[in-house]
Motif scaffolding. Structure first.
Motif, PDB file in Angstrom:
ATOM      1  N   ARG A 120       0.836  -1.206   0.000  1.00 47.59           N
ATOM      2  CA  ARG A 120       0.000   0.000   0.000  1.00 47.59           C
ATOM      3  C   ARG A 120       0.870   1.255   0.000  1.00 47.59           C
ATOM      4  N   ILE A 121       1.954   1.228   0.766  1.00 48.79           N
ATOM      5  CA  ILE A 121       2.850   2.388   0.825  1.00 48.79           C
ATOM      6  C   ILE A 121       3.558   2.570  -0.509  1.00 48.79           C
ATOM      7  N   TYR A 122       4.045   1.483  -1.102  1.00 50.82           N
ATOM      8  CA  TYR A 122       4.675   1.589  -2.422  1.00 50.82           C
ATOM      9  C   TYR A 122       3.709   2.184  -3.447  1.00 50.82           C
ATOM     10  N   ASP A 123       2.446   1.796  -3.378  1.00 53.51           N
ATOM     11  CA  ASP A 123       1.461   2.234  -4.366  1.00 53.51           C
ATOM     12  C   ASP A 123       1.115   3.712  -4.246  1.00 53.51           C
ATOM     13  N   ILE A 124       1.416   4.331  -3.107  1.00 49.60           N
ATOM     14  CA  ILE A 124       1.104   5.755  -2.943  1.00 49.60           C
ATOM     15  C   ILE A 124       1.765   6.573  -4.052  1.00 49.60           C
ATOM     16  N   ALA A 125       2.983   6.195  -4.443  1.00 50.62           N
ATOM     17  CA  ALA A 125       3.749   6.959  -5.434  1.00 50.62           C
ATOM     18  C   ALA A 125       3.059   7.051  -6.784  1.00 50.62           C
ATOM     19  N   VAL A 126       2.210   6.063  -7.098  1.00 53.57           N
ATOM     20  CA  VAL A 126       1.563   6.052  -8.410  1.00 53.57           C
ATOM     21  C   VAL A 126       0.052   6.222  -8.337  1.00 53.57           C
ATOM     22  N   LYS A 127      -0.518   6.166  -7.128  1.00 50.42           N
ATOM     23  CA  LYS A 127      -1.967   6.264  -7.002  1.00 50.42           C
ATOM     24  C   LYS A 127      -2.428   7.543  -6.312  1.00 50.42           C
ATOM     25  N   ASP A 128      -1.602   8.101  -5.439  1.00 50.32           N
ATOM     26  CA  ASP A 128      -1.983   9.342  -4.773  1.00 50.32           C
ATOM     27  C   ASP A 128      -1.909  10.492  -5.783  1.00 50.32           C
ATOM     28  N   PRO A 129      -2.983  11.220  -6.036  1.00 47.13           N
ATOM     29  CA  PRO A 129      -2.972  12.241  -7.101  1.00 47.13           C
ATOM     30  C   PRO A 129      -1.959  13.353  -6.871  1.00 47.13           C
ATOM     31  N   PHE A 130      -1.760  13.761  -5.624  1.00 49.50           N
ATOM     32  CA  PHE A 130      -0.787  14.819  -5.347  1.00 49.50           C
ATOM     33  C   PHE A 130       0.633  14.335  -5.625  1.00 49.50           C
ATOM     34  N   LEU A 131       0.943  13.135  -5.157  1.00 53.30           N
ATOM     35  CA  LEU A 131       2.282  12.612  -5.360  1.00 53.30           C
ATOM     36  C   LEU A 131       2.522  12.264  -6.818  1.00 53.30           C
ATOM     37  N   LEU A 132       1.517  11.735  -7.480  1.00 54.64           N
ATOM     38  CA  LEU A 132       1.658  11.400  -8.893  1.00 54.64           C
ATOM     39  C   LEU A 132       1.949  12.644  -9.722  1.00 54.64           C
ATOM     40  N   LYS A 133       1.314  13.756  -9.364  1.00 58.89           N
ATOM     41  CA  LYS A 133       1.518  15.007 -10.089  1.00 58.89           C
ATOM     42  C   LYS A 133       2.965  15.457 -10.025  1.00 58.89           C
ATOM     43  N   ARG A 134       3.548  15.445  -8.842  1.00 55.21           N
ATOM     44  CA  ARG A 134       4.939  15.908  -8.726  1.00 55.21           C
ATOM     45  C   ARG A 134       5.904  14.870  -9.268  1.00 55.21           C
ATOM     46  N   ASN A 135       5.572  13.594  -9.164  1.00 54.34           N
ATOM     47  CA  ASN A 135       6.433  12.564  -9.735  1.00 54.34           C
ATOM     48  C   ASN A 135       6.474  12.659 -11.257  1.00 54.34           C
ATOM     49  N   ARG A 136       5.310  12.959 -11.857  1.00 49.54           N
ATOM     50  CA  ARG A 136       5.262  13.088 -13.316  1.00 49.54           C
ATOM     51  C   ARG A 136       6.133  14.246 -13.799  1.00 49.54           C
ATOM     52  N   TYR A 137       6.191  15.325 -13.025  1.00 44.28           N
ATOM     53  CA  TYR A 137       6.970  16.491 -13.463  1.00 44.28           C
ATOM     54  C   TYR A 137       8.432  16.124 -13.661  1.00 44.28           C
ATOM     55  N   ILE A 138       9.030  15.500 -12.648  1.00 41.74           N
ATOM     56  CA  ILE A 138      10.449  15.196 -12.763  1.00 41.74           C
ATOM     57  C   ILE A 138      10.669  14.068 -13.766  1.00 41.74           C
ATOM     58  N   ALA A 139       9.752  13.092 -13.818  1.00 42.16           N
ATOM     59  CA  ALA A 139       9.887  12.000 -14.783  1.00 42.16           C
ATOM     60  C   ALA A 139       9.777  12.522 -16.216  1.00 42.16           C
ATOM     61  N   ASP A 140       8.888  13.484 -16.443  1.00 42.92           N
ATOM     62  CA  ASP A 140       8.737  14.063 -17.783  1.00 42.92           C
ATOM     63  C   ASP A 140       9.988  14.815 -18.197  1.00 42.92           C
ATOM     64  N   CYS A 141      10.644  15.472 -17.240  1.00 41.67           N
ATOM     65  CA  CYS A 141      11.902  16.162 -17.551  1.00 41.67           C
ATOM     66  C   CYS A 141      12.956  15.157 -18.022  1.00 41.67           C
ATOM     67  N   TYR A 142      13.006  14.020 -17.359  1.00 42.60           N
ATOM     68  CA  TYR A 142      13.952  12.977 -17.759  1.00 42.60           C
ATOM     69  C   TYR A 142      13.575  12.394 -19.119  1.00 42.60           C
ATOM     70  N   GLN A 143      12.277  12.168 -19.323  1.00 41.68           N
ATOM     71  CA  GLN A 143      11.809  11.557 -20.568  1.00 41.68           C
ATOM     72  C   GLN A 143      12.103  12.448 -21.766  1.00 41.68           C
ATOM     73  N   GLU A 144      12.067  13.748 -21.562  1.00 44.26           N
ATOM     74  CA  GLU A 144      12.336  14.687 -22.649  1.00 44.26           C
ATOM     75  C   GLU A 144      13.720  14.463 -23.243  1.00 44.26           C
ATOM     76  N   PHE A 145      14.717  14.195 -22.385  1.00 41.14           N
ATOM     77  CA  PHE A 145      16.064  13.946 -22.892  1.00 41.14           C
ATOM     78  C   PHE A 145      16.155  12.571 -23.549  1.00 41.14           C
ATOM     79  N   ILE A 146      15.451  11.594 -22.991  1.00 44.52           N
ATOM     80  CA  ILE A 146      15.447  10.263 -23.597  1.00 44.52           C
ATOM     81  C   ILE A 146      14.901  10.324 -25.022  1.00 44.52           C
ATOM     82  N   ASP A 147      13.882  11.173 -25.224  1.00 47.80           N
ATOM     83  CA  ASP A 147      13.238  11.283 -26.535  1.00 47.80           C
ATOM     84  C   ASP A 147      14.060  12.111 -27.522  1.00 47.80           C
TER      85      ASP A 147
END
Length: 350
Positions: free
Chosen positions: A140-167
């Motif tokens: 349940r704690i692990y799933d917070i990172a991908v299911k909690d809307p507040f945490l998912l929002k901030r996680n997506r920001y940094i992940a998208d920055c990384y993905q931009e360079f990958i692309d």
């Protein structure tokens, strides 16, 4: 566009003037007695001496204390540790994407050590969770990172920055992905650490606090690595650092701080003894000023010149004898007799 470096290039011109952080020629031979960057080998030795094993820190008392935490403290504990698991997981996977385009073997080596240490940190968080909660709650704690809307929002920001360079692997993109990494290491981690240090100063979850302290010690060297990478790239390719790009880098920091403040209001709020939203926001702005100045950028909040959470320093002062919180037992994993320990970080202008 940048190109991935070849695995082995015996025809590479590795004379001093041809060596560059990105876009240079490399044979990939580790010529550690002949590095271009004078700071790289001392930092390598420091990172190698930061050896520690998560399981050597006892968490038996923490298991009992976890159940006695205030409801708000326990809820925040779960959210923050889930976020830290995400950060280290992302770093472990993404650092090789950066390393593929670095054409200095001594920096490749440092990034490889960082990747290993990020994996170790994930192991540490897993050990914490296994020690204090059962399997269902761990998931349940692990799933917070991908299911909690507040945490998912901030996680997506940094992940998208990384993905931009990958692309799209451009030189400007490399600078931006370094900035995203720098924000993650220097802002996001520290915001999470502050919560655990705050618990520890009230005598709560001190074993977890010790785990965080050693993770924090590694993160200091990661900051030193990326600060120096920024500085060297400025020297080698100053044309990249246009006013427009520098403004974009500062905006990346500002957006990250806004997300972090929003998260703090949600996850911590004004419900935790010793912390509140105003203090956390000021702390984030305070450390962001140092992070920006260290890489040659103008601080966003120069008016914030006082540390609002000075108690953190007692847990992160690594130039003193390293001991367990509230104990006299020395925990020093550095190799005995080595000629460089954590005091050497001062010489790296961190």
């Amino acid at each position: 566009m940048l190109q991935p470096k070849p695995l082995f290039n015996p025809q590479a011109d590795t004379s001093y003037g041809k060596r560059r952080l990105i876009g240079g020629e490399t044979s990939n031979l580790m010529m550690l007695s002949n590095n271009k960057y004078g700071w790289s080998y001392p930092l390598y030795k420091t990172m190698m001496q930061n050896f520690w094993i998560p399981e050597e820190i006892s968490l038996g008392q923490d298991k009992m204390q976890y159940e006695t935490l205030e409801t708000a403290e326990r809820e925040t504990f779960d959210k923050v540790i889930s976020f830290l698991v995400f950060l280290d997981s992302l770093q472990t996977v993404n650092l090789p994407n950066i390393n593929d385009y670095v054409t200095l073997p001594e920096v490749n080596l440092l990034l490889n050590i960082q990747t290993y240490q990020e994996a170790l940190h994930s192991q540490s968080y897993g050990y914490v969770l296994e020690s204090i909660v059962g399997p269902e709650q761990q998931q349940r704690i692990y799933d917070i990172a991908v299911k909690d809307p507040f945490l998912l929002k901030r996680n997506r920001y940094i992940a998208d920055c990384y993905q931009e360079f990958i692309d799209r692997q451009s030189e400007v993109g490399f600078v931006k992905v370094m900035m995203a990494n720098y924000i993650l290491e220097g802002i996001y981690f520290y915001a999470g650490f502050s919560f655990f240090y705050n618990l520890a100063r009230f005598g709560k979850m001190t074993g977890v606090g010790t785990e965080i302290k050693y993770i924090n010690r590694d993160e200091l060297t990661h900051l030193a690595l990326f600060q120096n990478m920024f500085r060297e790239l400025r020297k080698e390719q100053p044309e990249l650092f246009t006013p427009a790009l520098e403004a974009e880098l500062r905006e990346m920091m500002k957006v990250a701080l806004d997300y972090e403040s929003e998260w703090a209001a949600y996850a911590i709020g004004d419900r935790i003894q010793g912390l509140n939203i105003a203090l956390i926001e000021q702390y984030l702005r305070y450390i962001s000023n140092y992070r920006l100045e260290a890489i040659g950028l103008t601080p966003l909040y120069p008016e914030v010149d006082q540390d609002p959470l000075p108690f953190i320093r007692q847990f992160t002062n690594f130039n003193q004898t390293k001991t367990d919180f509230f104990e006299e037992k020395v925990i020093n994993y550095a190799k005995a007799g080595s000629d460089l320990d954590l005091d050497g970080l001062d010489e790296l202008d961190l």
